[in-house]
Design an enzyme around this catalytic site. Structure first.
Site, short mmCIF file in Angstrom:
data_model
loop_
_atom_site.label_atom_id
_atom_site.label_comp_id
_atom_site.label_asym_id
_atom_site.label_seq_id
_atom_site.Cartn_x
_atom_site.Cartn_y
_atom_site.Cartn_z
N SER A 1 -46.88 -51.18 -102.18
CA SER A 1 -46.69 -51.15 -100.74
C SER A 1 -45.20 -51.04 -100.51
O SER A 1 -44.41 -51.38 -101.38
CB SER A 1 -47.24 -52.41 -100.07
OG SER A 1 -46.41 -53.53 -100.28
N TYR A 2 -44.71 -50.50 -99.36
CA TYR A 2 -45.54 -50.16 -98.24
C TYR A 2 -45.15 -48.76 -97.76
O TYR A 2 -44.29 -48.13 -98.38
CB TYR A 2 -45.34 -51.19 -97.10
CG TYR A 2 -43.90 -51.27 -96.60
CD1 TYR A 2 -43.51 -50.54 -95.46
CD2 TYR A 2 -42.95 -52.04 -97.24
CE1 TYR A 2 -42.20 -50.61 -95.00
CE2 TYR A 2 -41.64 -52.10 -96.78
CZ TYR A 2 -41.27 -51.38 -95.67
OH TYR A 2 -39.97 -51.42 -95.23
N HIS B 1 -44.66 -54.12 -108.76
CA HIS B 1 -43.55 -54.70 -107.99
C HIS B 1 -44.02 -56.03 -107.41
O HIS B 1 -44.99 -56.08 -106.66
CB HIS B 1 -43.09 -53.74 -106.89
CG HIS B 1 -42.33 -52.56 -107.42
ND1 HIS B 1 -42.43 -51.30 -106.89
CD2 HIS B 1 -41.46 -52.48 -108.46
CE1 HIS B 1 -41.64 -50.49 -107.59
NE2 HIS B 1 -41.04 -51.18 -108.54
N ALA B 2 -43.29 -57.08 -107.76
CA ALA B 2 -43.76 -58.44 -107.52
C ALA B 2 -44.07 -58.73 -106.05
O ALA B 2 -45.08 -59.36 -105.73
CB ALA B 2 -42.73 -59.43 -108.04
N ARG B 3 -43.22 -58.28 -105.15
CA ARG B 3 -43.33 -58.70 -103.75
C ARG B 3 -44.42 -57.95 -102.97
O ARG B 3 -44.70 -58.30 -101.83
CB ARG B 3 -42.00 -58.49 -103.06
CG ARG B 3 -41.55 -57.03 -102.99
CD ARG B 3 -40.12 -56.94 -102.53
NE ARG B 3 -39.61 -55.58 -102.59
CZ ARG B 3 -38.32 -55.27 -102.41
NH1 ARG B 3 -37.45 -56.22 -102.17
NH2 ARG B 3 -37.92 -54.02 -102.48
N GLU B 4 -45.04 -56.94 -103.57
CA GLU B 4 -46.00 -56.12 -102.84
C GLU B 4 -47.39 -56.75 -102.92
O GLU B 4 -48.30 -56.25 -103.55
CB GLU B 4 -45.95 -54.68 -103.40
CG GLU B 4 -44.59 -54.06 -103.18
CD GLU B 4 -44.29 -52.81 -104.02
OE1 GLU B 4 -45.22 -52.33 -104.70
OE2 GLU B 4 -43.15 -52.33 -103.98
N TYR C 1 -38.08 -39.72 -102.28
CA TYR C 1 -36.80 -39.44 -102.92
C TYR C 1 -37.05 -39.44 -104.41
O TYR C 1 -38.02 -40.05 -104.88
CB TYR C 1 -35.78 -40.52 -102.56
CG TYR C 1 -36.42 -41.89 -102.51
CD1 TYR C 1 -36.67 -42.59 -103.69
CD2 TYR C 1 -36.86 -42.45 -101.31
CE1 TYR C 1 -37.30 -43.82 -103.66
CE2 TYR C 1 -37.50 -43.68 -101.27
CZ TYR C 1 -37.72 -44.35 -102.46
OH TYR C 1 -38.37 -45.56 -102.44
N ARG D 1 -38.63 -58.22 -106.71
CA ARG D 1 -39.29 -56.95 -107.00
C ARG D 1 -39.52 -56.73 -108.50
O ARG D 1 -40.54 -56.19 -108.92
CB ARG D 1 -38.38 -55.83 -106.46
CG ARG D 1 -38.73 -54.41 -106.88
CD ARG D 1 -37.70 -53.46 -106.28
NE ARG D 1 -37.75 -52.12 -106.84
CZ ARG D 1 -38.43 -51.11 -106.30
NH1 ARG D 1 -39.14 -51.28 -105.21
NH2 ARG D 1 -38.41 -49.91 -106.85
N ASN E 1 -41.15 -50.07 -112.65
CA ASN E 1 -41.50 -48.70 -112.26
C ASN E 1 -40.32 -47.73 -112.39
O ASN E 1 -40.33 -46.64 -111.82
CB ASN E 1 -42.06 -48.67 -110.84
CG ASN E 1 -43.04 -47.52 -110.65
OD1 ASN E 1 -43.78 -47.17 -111.58
ND2 ASN E 1 -43.04 -46.92 -109.46
N ARG E 2 -39.30 -48.14 -113.12
CA ARG E 2 -38.22 -47.25 -113.56
C ARG E 2 -38.09 -47.29 -115.07
O ARG E 2 -37.16 -46.74 -115.63
CB ARG E 2 -36.87 -47.65 -112.94
CG ARG E 2 -36.83 -47.68 -111.43
CD ARG E 2 -36.85 -46.27 -110.83
NE ARG E 2 -36.70 -46.31 -109.38
CZ ARG E 2 -37.69 -46.54 -108.51
NH1 ARG E 2 -38.92 -46.72 -108.98
NH2 ARG E 2 -37.47 -46.58 -107.22
ZN LIG Z 1 -43.63 -50.68 -105.30
#
Ligand SMILES: [Zn+2]
Length: 503
Positions: free
Chosen positions: A393-394, A266-269, A444, A321, A339-340
């Site tokens: 994260s996070y 995920h890009a923003r992490e 979830y 993301r 990640n999906r």
């Molecule tokens: Zn992530």
């Protein structure tokens, strides 16, 4: 050290998947047939990594494979799946699409945006937030059964406040001025650090979030400096053509176990690649004095699974993301949630079929070059991985499968025990508290995650690790946190390494 690469290793066209994978495999198969097949223990450290098609490995044929029906069986389960919302489409995303090839890039401005933590004890909360999200007034950052962190978009603060008041939903403002946090997050290095950089031979520090180029140069530098234990290969290319560089640390013992680590899916992490590169630096620079638990493992580390998205968070939108591949047929939106997009129970709960959604799962399993490269590498490799660790994260969670639904694998108790040992080590080193549990149970359901796919492949210790913090800064974690977070995570990784060696 003098070593004699085998004929097969010399002929093997390396690991570059610049060609289509099937052609690479074909060439590998021809090369393997033309030369004597080397056994895994004949490969010297730093030599070409063993490929399944050229290296014999006991137990290959018994490795669990994903069945096609498993890949698609989740696709009929649409209960938690967002359907395409034309209204949301029309209002589009607040982000302007940015062309990275042009010199002038307009950054997405988050002035006026806030981040709130809301209590989810009321039944109405999910419906209200869903409605606000469809109207494009908020987006979700994170959350679990008790609370949810949401980004309230610029100019939406009044509307959202009113909606929550009406429903008696309580909330705390975590971040009052998101753009200011973004501006302060990653300041330039001072003179002192810059001069140290020159002497070190690479630009990487853990006092700044670095661009992809610095990370890749750092990896190449280590491979050049420590050729007897470190090698770097590109396992494929991103949609925009960036390398997916994997670094291997191994002393070449045939009895070694193998561990896969990745970051930055995920890009923003940003804390994720920073932490994973910290592991690399520690192991590479101190290998001789490392514990046997560390030395008895072949480490395969991909610090940035999503390089296009990562660069985009530096240049265009700090909160991006997904990857950056154009998606959809009628109306184009950018990016799939990698990640999906993995192929175990792909298409089920907690993933979206809307190309504009932040959790868009892609048009089919492994439709994205980045996920395809990771799965091709692991599928085609002769390496038997004992652990698969993917850093995000996070929230401070150590999560084990399954993610696709509220069920657990047969050996979940072992995963739980080791996860809790890891969490304890982290807390004793740095004080951060991590919760341990299955991802569907603790958070979830979310189908199509890399962890479910890895577990389904038979990789025992598969974890998704959600690094710090718990929402005070969220994705915008200041650089002063990098070293403490990375240091305590390394303490956790050592405990995991011990478990891998006992497995
Ligand atoms: Zn992530």
């Amino acid at each position: 050290m003098q070593r004699a690469p085998s004929a097969a290793a010399q002929k093997s066209p390396s690991w570059s998947f610049a060609m289509e994978p099937w052609r690479t495999l074909l060439v590998l198969a021809v090369a393997a047939a033309a030369a004597a097949t080397p056994l895994i223990d004949q490969l010297a450290p730093g030599q070409e990594w063993p490929a399944r098609s050229s290296v014999g490995q006991p137990g290959d044929s018994t490795k669990e494979e994903i069945k096609v029906e498993d890949v698609f069986s989740g696709s009929t389960n649409e209960t938690a799946v967002e359907e395409v919302d034309e209204e949301a489409f029309a209002k589009a995303v607040i982000t302007k699409e940015v062309d990275l090839t042009k010199d002038e890039i307009t950054k997405v401005d988050y002035s006026g945006a806030q981040v709130w933590k809301i209590q989810t004890n009321k039944r109405s909360v999910v419906a209200v937030v869903g409605r606000l999200r469809r109207r494009n007034l908020v987006s979700t950052w994170g959350g679990n059964h008790t609370h949810m962190d949401i980004l309230v978009k610029p100019n939406a603060v009044k509307n959202v406040t009113r909606a929550f008041k009406r429903e008696n939903i309580t909330y705390d403002v975590l971040i009052e001025d998101l753009q200011r946090r973004i501006d302060e997050e990653n300041p330039p290095l001072d003179e002192n650090e810059l001069s140290l950089q020159d002497r070190r031979g690479h630009k990487m520090t853990w006092k700044q979030y670095h661009r992809l180029e610095d990370i890749h140069q750092f990896m190449d530098y280590l491979a050049k400096t420590y050729p007897s234990i470190i090698s770097v290969n590109s396992i494929g290319k991103s949609h925009e053509g960036r390398d997916l560089k994997v670094l291997r640390i191994s002393d070449g013992k045939p009895t070694n176990k193998a561990v896969w680590i990745d970051g930055g899916i995920h890009a923003r992490e940003w804390i994720s690649p920073a932490t994973v590169t910290y592991f690399i630096n520690q192991f590479a620079e101190n290998f001789d004095v490392e514990s046997d638990d560390v030395k008895n493992i072949d480490w395969y580390i991909l610090p940035v699974v999503n390089p296009d998205g990562y660069e985009f968070t530096h240049l265009g939108d700090r909160l991006w993301r997904k990857n950056r591949k154009p998606q959809g047929t009628t109306r184009v939106c950018f990016g799939a949630d990698l990640n999906r997009n993995f192929g175990y129970r792909w298409g089920g709960k907690g993933s979206s079929n809307n190309p504009c959604s932040d959790i868009y799962r892609g048009s089919r399993a492994f439709s994205e070059p980045e996920t395809k490269a990771v799965s091709d590498f692991i599928n085609n490799s002769a390496v038997n991985f004992t652990a698969y660790l993917t850093y995000h994260s996070y929230g401070q969670y150590i999560l084990y499968p399954w993610g696709y639904d509220s069920v657990v694998p047969p050996d979940y108790q072992q995963l739980d025990i080791v996860g809790k040992d890891v969490a304890r080590a982290i807390q004793q080193t740095g004080g951060s508290e991590y919760s341990v549990g299955s991802s569907s149970g603790l958070l979830y359901p979310a189908a199509g995650g890399s962890d479910d796919w890895a577990k389904a492949k038979g990789i025992k210790y598969t974890y998704t690790i959600e690094l710090s913090d718990t929402g005070r800064y969220g994705f915008i974690l200041p650089v002063s946190y990098i070293e403490p977070v990375a240091r305590e995570s390394l303490a956790g990784l050592r405990v995991l390494a011990a478990a891998v060696n006992k497995a």
